[in-house]
Design a protein around this motif. Structure first.
Motif, PDB file in Angstrom:
ATOM      1  N   SER A   8     -35.028 -93.080 -33.921  1.00 22.35           N
ATOM      2  CA  SER A   8     -33.747 -93.649 -34.252  1.00 22.35           C
ATOM      3  C   SER A   8     -32.970 -92.432 -34.655  1.00 22.35           C
ATOM      4  N   VAL A   9     -33.791 -91.422 -34.878  1.00 20.24           N
ATOM      5  CA  VAL A   9     -33.372 -90.021 -34.815  1.00 20.24           C
ATOM      6  C   VAL A   9     -34.417 -89.358 -33.946  1.00 20.24           C
ATOM      7  N   SER A  10     -34.240 -88.058 -33.581  1.00 18.01           N
ATOM      8  CA  SER A  10     -35.222 -87.349 -32.770  1.00 18.01           C
ATOM      9  C   SER A  10     -35.684 -86.090 -33.486  1.00 18.01           C
ATOM     10  N   PHE A  11     -36.825 -85.528 -33.078  1.00 16.81           N
ATOM     11  CA  PHE A  11     -37.385 -84.391 -33.830  1.00 16.81           C
ATOM     12  C   PHE A  11     -37.977 -83.313 -32.928  1.00 16.81           C
ATOM     13  N   THR A  12     -37.716 -81.986 -33.185  1.00 17.20           N
ATOM     14  CA  THR A  12     -38.233 -80.855 -32.378  1.00 17.20           C
ATOM     15  C   THR A  12     -38.768 -79.667 -33.192  1.00 17.20           C
ATOM     16  N   ALA A  13     -39.806 -78.909 -32.717  1.00 17.57           N
ATOM     17  CA  ALA A  13     -40.285 -77.679 -33.369  1.00 17.57           C
ATOM     18  C   ALA A  13     -40.429 -76.501 -32.418  1.00 17.57           C
ATOM     19  N   LEU A  14     -40.362 -75.198 -32.852  1.00 15.03           N
ATOM     20  CA  LEU A  14     -40.343 -74.005 -31.970  1.00 15.03           C
ATOM     21  C   LEU A  14     -41.579 -73.116 -32.031  1.00 15.03           C
ATOM     22  N   VAL A  15     -41.819 -72.329 -30.980  1.00 14.68           N
ATOM     23  CA  VAL A  15     -42.983 -71.488 -30.728  1.00 14.68           C
ATOM     24  C   VAL A  15     -44.137 -72.424 -30.476  1.00 14.68           C
ATOM     25  N   THR A  16     -44.102 -73.537 -31.084  1.00 18.20           N
ATOM     26  CA  THR A  16     -44.755 -74.737 -30.600  1.00 18.20           C
ATOM     27  C   THR A  16     -43.624 -75.709 -30.807  1.00 18.20           C
ATOM     28  N   LEU A  17     -42.988 -76.172 -29.809  1.00 18.35           N
ATOM     29  CA  LEU A  17     -41.826 -77.027 -30.012  1.00 18.35           C
ATOM     30  C   LEU A  17     -42.283 -78.463 -30.069  1.00 18.35           C
ATOM     31  N   LEU A  18     -42.110 -79.100 -31.215  1.00 22.24           N
ATOM     32  CA  LEU A  18     -42.471 -80.498 -31.358  1.00 22.24           C
ATOM     33  C   LEU A  18     -41.186 -81.306 -31.331  1.00 22.24           C
ATOM     34  N   THR A  19     -41.154 -82.344 -30.489  1.00 24.01           N
ATOM     35  CA  THR A  19     -39.940 -83.138 -30.378  1.00 24.01           C
ATOM     36  C   THR A  19     -40.229 -84.612 -30.576  1.00 24.01           C
ATOM     37  N   LEU A  20     -39.412 -85.245 -31.390  1.00 21.42           N
ATOM     38  CA  LEU A  20     -39.548 -86.675 -31.631  1.00 21.42           C
ATOM     39  C   LEU A  20     -38.315 -87.380 -31.108  1.00 21.42           C
ATOM     40  N   ALA A  21     -38.497 -88.538 -30.505  1.00 24.09           N
ATOM     41  CA  ALA A  21     -37.357 -89.316 -30.064  1.00 24.09           C
ATOM     42  C   ALA A  21     -37.506 -90.734 -30.559  1.00 24.09           C
ATOM     43  N   GLY A  22     -36.379 -91.387 -30.883  1.00 25.66           N
ATOM     44  CA  GLY A  22     -36.471 -92.731 -31.419  1.00 25.66           C
ATOM     45  C   GLY A  22     -35.491 -93.703 -30.822  1.00 25.66           C
ATOM     46  N   ALA A  23     -35.285 -94.825 -31.494  1.00 21.96           N
ATOM     47  CA  ALA A  23     -34.594 -95.967 -30.932  1.00 21.96           C
ATOM     48  C   ALA A  23     -33.138 -95.716 -30.630  1.00 21.96           C
ATOM     49  N   GLY A  24     -32.465 -94.933 -31.430  1.00 23.74           N
ATOM     50  CA  GLY A  24     -31.059 -94.700 -31.186  1.00 23.74           C
ATOM     51  C   GLY A  24     -30.807 -93.263 -30.845  1.00 23.74           C
ATOM     52  N   LYS A  25     -29.534 -92.920 -30.502  1.00 20.79           N
ATOM     53  CA  LYS A  25     -29.228 -91.523 -30.244  1.00 20.79           C
ATOM     54  C   LYS A  25     -27.822 -91.223 -30.680  1.00 20.79           C
ATOM     55  N   LEU A  26     -27.557 -89.973 -31.011  1.00 22.25           N
ATOM     56  CA  LEU A  26     -26.236 -89.528 -31.391  1.00 22.25           C
ATOM     57  C   LEU A  26     -25.590 -88.867 -30.203  1.00 22.25           C
ATOM     58  N   GLN A  27     -24.266 -88.939 -30.127  1.00 22.36           N
ATOM     59  CA  GLN A  27     -23.569 -88.354 -29.002  1.00 22.36           C
ATOM     60  C   GLN A  27     -23.666 -86.836 -29.041  1.00 22.36           C
ATOM     61  N   SER A 142     -45.976 -84.826 -23.905  1.00 22.72           N
ATOM     62  CA  SER A 142     -45.164 -85.848 -24.555  1.00 22.72           C
ATOM     63  C   SER A 142     -46.015 -87.049 -24.952  1.00 22.72           C
ATOM     64  N   PHE A 143     -45.606 -87.710 -26.036  1.00 26.91           N
ATOM     65  CA  PHE A 143     -46.292 -88.898 -26.540  1.00 26.91           C
ATOM     66  C   PHE A 143     -45.259 -89.982 -26.795  1.00 26.91           C
ATOM     67  N   ASN A 144     -45.552 -91.217 -26.383  1.00 28.93           N
ATOM     68  CA  ASN A 144     -44.597 -92.303 -26.543  1.00 28.93           C
ATOM     69  C   ASN A 144     -44.743 -92.981 -27.893  1.00 28.93           C
ATOM     70  N   SER A 145     -43.929 -94.023 -28.120  1.00 27.92           N
ATOM     71  CA  SER A 145     -43.917 -94.698 -29.416  1.00 27.92           C
ATOM     72  C   SER A 145     -45.248 -95.383 -29.719  1.00 27.92           C
ATOM     73  N   GLN A 223     -40.194 -91.114 -28.915  1.00 27.77           N
ATOM     74  CA  GLN A 223     -40.954 -90.137 -28.141  1.00 27.77           C
ATOM     75  C   GLN A 223     -41.100 -88.853 -28.945  1.00 27.77           C
ATOM     76  N   PHE A 224     -42.283 -88.269 -28.836  1.00 26.66           N
ATOM     77  CA  PHE A 224     -42.580 -87.002 -29.501  1.00 26.66           C
ATOM     78  C   PHE A 224     -43.091 -86.038 -28.438  1.00 26.66           C
ATOM     79  N   SER A 225     -42.577 -84.816 -28.416  1.00 29.04           N
ATOM     80  CA  SER A 225     -43.051 -83.857 -27.420  1.00 29.04           C
ATOM     81  C   SER A 225     -43.226 -82.484 -28.051  1.00 29.04           C
ATOM     82  N   ILE A 226     -44.147 -81.728 -27.484  1.00 23.81           N
ATOM     83  CA  ILE A 226     -44.405 -80.374 -27.940  1.00 23.81           C
ATOM     84  C   ILE A 226     -44.229 -79.433 -26.751  1.00 23.81           C
TER      85      ILE A 226
END
Length: 238
Positions: A8-27, A142-145, A223-226
């Motif tokens: 409902s927010v999304s999330f990311t990390a670097l050198v190992t980039l971790l990314t989270l994605a959720g229900a909503g998104k911002l423009q 990537s990993f789903n909800s 969604q979460f991705s590395i």
């Protein structure tokens, strides 16, 4: 390593980039995918001006494009999710590919070969094959909800790692052990302090010490991705 999260927010990390994605998104944020492909006829000649429609199974929202003179199409800024993609052209049978999974930070390719037919003819492919992104050498898992909620390795949001633990299921990723301080795993033998985090494409790193500014509850993650290596400069930083 780069870590990216979309929730409902999304999330990311670097050198190992971790990314989270959720229900909503911002423009104006990187919470999307790209769909490309080529449309051809039975003789493998390209079909210009064909119509491509990608329909989000969850929301019903449609994204459209036309093929160019060389039969190629491209749809940018498609939110991650599962889509039904169809191609149609005058004098050709409409063809649909169902269940196309679009992941964060990936370019998916769906090609069509249309058969000659009437405008009422439709050829439907029930499920799409696994999509391979040939446009980049980026190493990503990537990993789903469902994974963030149901896999024991996803841990608990309250233990300061939560969904970040899913990264341990990716190749080349281990627990930090004696690799030094930092938040998250050790990727490719690097220290966790090299990890970078993003939520909905926005930098989520603390600059006084290592680690993310905030964490996203597992049930808010779509969604979460590395990203482990070869990711584009947009995910870089110092």
């Amino acid at each position: 390593m780069k870590i990216r999260l979309w929730s409902s927010v999304s999330f990311t990390a670097l050198v190992t980039l971790l990314t989270l994605a959720g229900a909503g998104k911002l423009q104006a944020q990187a919470t999307d995918s790209i769909l490309v492909g080529v449309v051809a006829d039975p003789s493998d000649a390209v079909v210009p001006n064909a119509t491509i429609i990608a329909t989000n199974r969850a929301t019903g929202v449609k994204y459209t494009a036309k093929t160019n003179a060389t039969g190629e199409y491209r749809i940018n800024n498609i939110p991650v999710g599962t889509y039904d993609v169809e191609a149609s052209a005058n004098g050709m049978a409409t063809k649909k590919v169902s269940g196309v999974a679009l992941d964060l930070n990936r370019t998916a390719s769906v090609n069509f070969k249309l058969e000659v037919g009437t405008v009422s003819t439709t050829v439907q492919v029930v499920e799409s094959s696994a999509l391979i992104d040939t446009s980049t050498a980026q190493l990503q898992t990537s990993f789903n909800s469902e994974a963030s909620l149901n896999l024991p390795s996803a841990g608990n949001y309250l233990n300061d790692t939560g969904v970040l633990n899913l990264s341990l299921l990716a190749p080349g990723v281990t627990q930090s052990g004696g690799m030094g301080y930092g938040t998250g795993p050790s990727v490719g033998g690097q220290r966790p302090t090299n990890n970078s985090f993003n939520i909905d494409g926005v930098d989520n790193n603390r600059h006084d010490v290592t680690g993310p500014l905030s964490l996203v509850p597992n049930d808010a993650v779509a969604q979460f991705s590395i990203l482990e290596n070869q990711f584009s400069p947009e995910f870089g930083g110092a």
